[in-house]
Design an enzyme around this catalytic site. Structure first.
Site, mmCIF file in Angstrom:
data_model
loop_
_atom_site.group_PDB
_atom_site.id
_atom_site.type_symbol
_atom_site.label_atom_id
_atom_site.label_comp_id
_atom_site.label_asym_id
_atom_site.label_seq_id
_atom_site.Cartn_x
_atom_site.Cartn_y
_atom_site.Cartn_z
ATOM 1 N N LYS A 203 0.893 -1.176 0.000
ATOM 2 C CA LYS A 203 0.000 0.000 0.000
ATOM 3 C C LYS A 203 0.917 1.208 0.000
ATOM 4 C CE LYS A 203 -1.843 2.922 2.246
ATOM 5 N NZ LYS A 203 -1.619 4.375 2.033
ATOM 6 N N GLU B 48 8.908 0.181 11.561
ATOM 7 C CA GLU B 48 10.023 1.123 11.500
ATOM 8 C C GLU B 48 9.400 2.505 11.651
ATOM 9 O OE1 GLU B 48 12.295 3.682 10.893
ATOM 10 O OE2 GLU B 48 12.511 3.212 8.765
ATOM 11 N N CYS C 282 13.678 9.677 9.343
ATOM 12 C CA CYS C 282 13.504 9.188 10.708
ATOM 13 C C CYS C 282 14.847 9.127 11.439
ATOM 14 C CB CYS C 282 12.824 7.829 10.697
ATOM 15 S SG CYS C 282 13.476 6.730 9.458
ATOM 16 N N GLU D 161 9.479 14.469 17.164
ATOM 17 C CA GLU D 161 10.004 14.361 15.803
ATOM 18 C C GLU D 161 9.387 15.468 14.964
ATOM 19 O OE1 GLU D 161 8.892 10.893 13.230
ATOM 20 O OE2 GLU D 161 11.052 10.784 12.940
#
Ligand code: NAI
Ligand code: MG
Length: 503
Positions: A193, A267, A302, A404
């Site tokens: 996806k 992840e 990330c 983040e």
């Protein structure tokens, strides 16, 4: 709805024509197919705001068709010798290699990532990853266990079945390859996806690889997370889920996998520290901070070094040198070879990152240095550009230090003591990556062992590399990617077989 011309067989260097050609289709069972509902959504060039194509709006019906196809194809795929599967995946690598320039231009158009500094590099790494895993077919081997005389007791590695893979938009080609390559070589079939913001280049890769792979082994859907990603995770025939994205959605995916009792690899985010000691190679470390922070990817990584701790004697000099270097970087049209820094992916992310910057600038005692310049080109007036910001003077409690940001924003702190800075570095919900910069390797190795992170680099900070296990601890995720271990542990199960040949 745009009219969709035939998808070209040869590399198509006109990225706009290719985007139109790939519009409004999934790839299922070896063929392009529209969404069953006929619906599609816009794919936008973040450098101009213009619609460049459409993506099929997938829902649970499309998911069921894709998973059924993948399930049907998986058994014959798993019956091929593992080395043959690997050889086919390696053959895909060569085809990707021949299309690198095309893929690089298309991903630059779709994501706003600069062609020279990011997009071309990413397209090449897909071929690297497919080559690496393509060579690992023979490693799908088991053990013989000394259970008893006259009993042959062995373990064999078996595929899990249909793998559902959900990918993000920041490095979609590389992150997809880290999932599909080991899954396929291990004998699974996959349904990917794609991310809403970047569905077209991965679709082209899927079509290219389907010229070599049997139909149904590698399928791709586009659509929104809750409408298309969630039913993929929930589908009873999906026996493994692998996800890269936000912590928030990672938790949702993890819970859904737990309900089905299927394995999941996650992840997720990061807030990766960079520790700079006064004895480092100064210039190399300043350049290292630019790479570590992924400024050429607008910080949308990330593993971005979004917290930089610098030993006090070189703190001022380091901040000044870093700001000067970032200031000299060129922000502009992602497809221009002169461009170092492109755009943020979407209006939503632009607003989120801008809010962090505004909050930092409004913080008493903090300084935010805005670097580089917005492009002048009127054609880019609607582009989602953000000037890189380097903050000092924040406290450890600031949201800019704890959360983040996923944008070109880093915070720099001075430190006096190795133990204290280690504690600060580890004081985070995240544990994805870290780097430290020193010529004192005794100190470096000691800290490397004690940093809470899945990947620690000393005197360098490279992106994910094939063959090196990659994955976080704490809220940064579960499981490893990129290595042989990732294929064996996350895309196979170990079966024990015993044969009693006692007379
Ligand atoms: P996201 O986590 O919402 O999206 C990632 C993927 O998950 C997309 O394909 C999305 O369609 C899918 N998804 C969303 N909801 C889902 C659901 N309920 N079930 C199944 N799949 C679902 O990330 P988003 O919104 O693009 O970015 C938000 C933040 O996430 C970023 O600011 C960044 O902090 C972080 N992020 C981290 C990434 C990483 O590399 N670890 C990559 C992208 C985002
Ligand atoms: Mg989201």
């Amino acid at each position: 709805m745009l009219d969709t011309p035939a998808v070209p067989h040869a590399p198509q260097l006109d990225e706009r024509a290719l985007a139109r050609a790939l519009s409004a289709r999934h790839y299922i069972g070896g063929a392009f197919v529209p969404a069953r509902s006929g619906a599609s959504f816009a794919v936008v060039n973040p450098a101009t705001g213009a619609e460049i194509g459409r993506a099929a709006l997938g829902d649970a019906t499309d998911v069921d068709v894709a998973v059924t196809n993948a399930d049907g194809a998986q058994k014959a795929w798993a019956k091929l010798p593992a080395r043959k599967r690997g050889a086919l995946v390696a053959q895909c690598a060569a085809l990707i290699r021949a299309h690198v320039e095309e893929l690089a231009r298309l991903i630059a158009l779709e994501t706003g990532k600069a062609l020279r500094t990011e997009s071309r590099v990413e397209a090449n790494t897909v071929a690297d990853v497919l080559e690496f895993f393509g060579g690992l077919g023979s490693e799908l081997k088991g053990e013989s266990v000394p259970f008893a005389p006259d009993v042959l007791s062995v373990t064999v590695r078996q595929p899990l079945g249909v793998v559902g893979a959900i990918i993000p938009w920041n490095v979609p080609l590389l992150l997809m390859s880290l999932k599909i390559a080991p899954a396929l070589v291990a004998g699974n079939s996959v349904v990917v996806k794609s991310a809403e913001e970047a569905p077209l280049t991965v679709l082209r890769i899927c079509e290219l690889m389907n010229r070599i792979l049997p139909p149904g082994v590698f399928n791709m859907l586009s659509g929104y997370g809750p409408d298309c990603g969630a039913p993929l995770v929930a589908h009873p025939k999906v026996r493994k889920v692998t996800f890269t994205g936000s912590v928030e959605v990672g938790r949702i995916v993890g819970r859904a996998a737990a309900d089905k009792l299927i394995p999941v690899t996650l992840e997720l985010g990061g807030k990766s520290p960079m520790l700079v000691f006064a004895d480092c190679d100064f210039e190399k470390t300043v350049m290292g901070a630019i790479t570590s922070m992924r400024f050429t990817r607008q910080g949308q990584s990330c593993t971005a070094a979004s917290r930089i701790y610098v030993e006090r004697p070189i703190f001022d000099r380091f901040v000044a040198a870093l700001a000067a270097r970032v200031d000299a970087m060129v922000m502009g049209d992602p497809l221009d070879e002169a461009t170092d820094i492109g755009t943020i992916i979407s209006e939503e992310q632009h607003a989120k990152v801008s809010a962090f910057i505004a909050e930092g600038l409004a913080t008493a005692g903090a300084t935010g240095r805005a670097c580089s310049r917005l492009p002048h080109d009127p054609g880019l007036a609607k582009g989602l550009f953000i000037r890189p910001h380097i903050f000092t003077g924040l406290t450890a409690a600031s949201r800019l230090v704890r959360e983040e940001i996923f944008g070109p924003v880093t915070v720099v702190f001075p430190f006096d003591d190795a133990e204290a800075v280690l504690a600060e570095a580890n004081d985070s919900e995240y544990g994805l990556a870290a780097s430290l910069w020193t010529n004192n390797l005794k100190l470096g190795m000691d800290l490397a062992h004690r940093l809470e992170a899945g990947l620690v680099q000393i005197n360098q900070n490279l992106v994910v590399q094939a063959n090196l296990s990659y994955g976080g601890v704490k809220s940064s995720g579960l499981g490893k990617e990129a290595s042989l271990e990732s294929m064996l542990e996350h895309f196979t199960h170990k079966k024990t077989i015993m044969v009693n040949y006692a007379p």
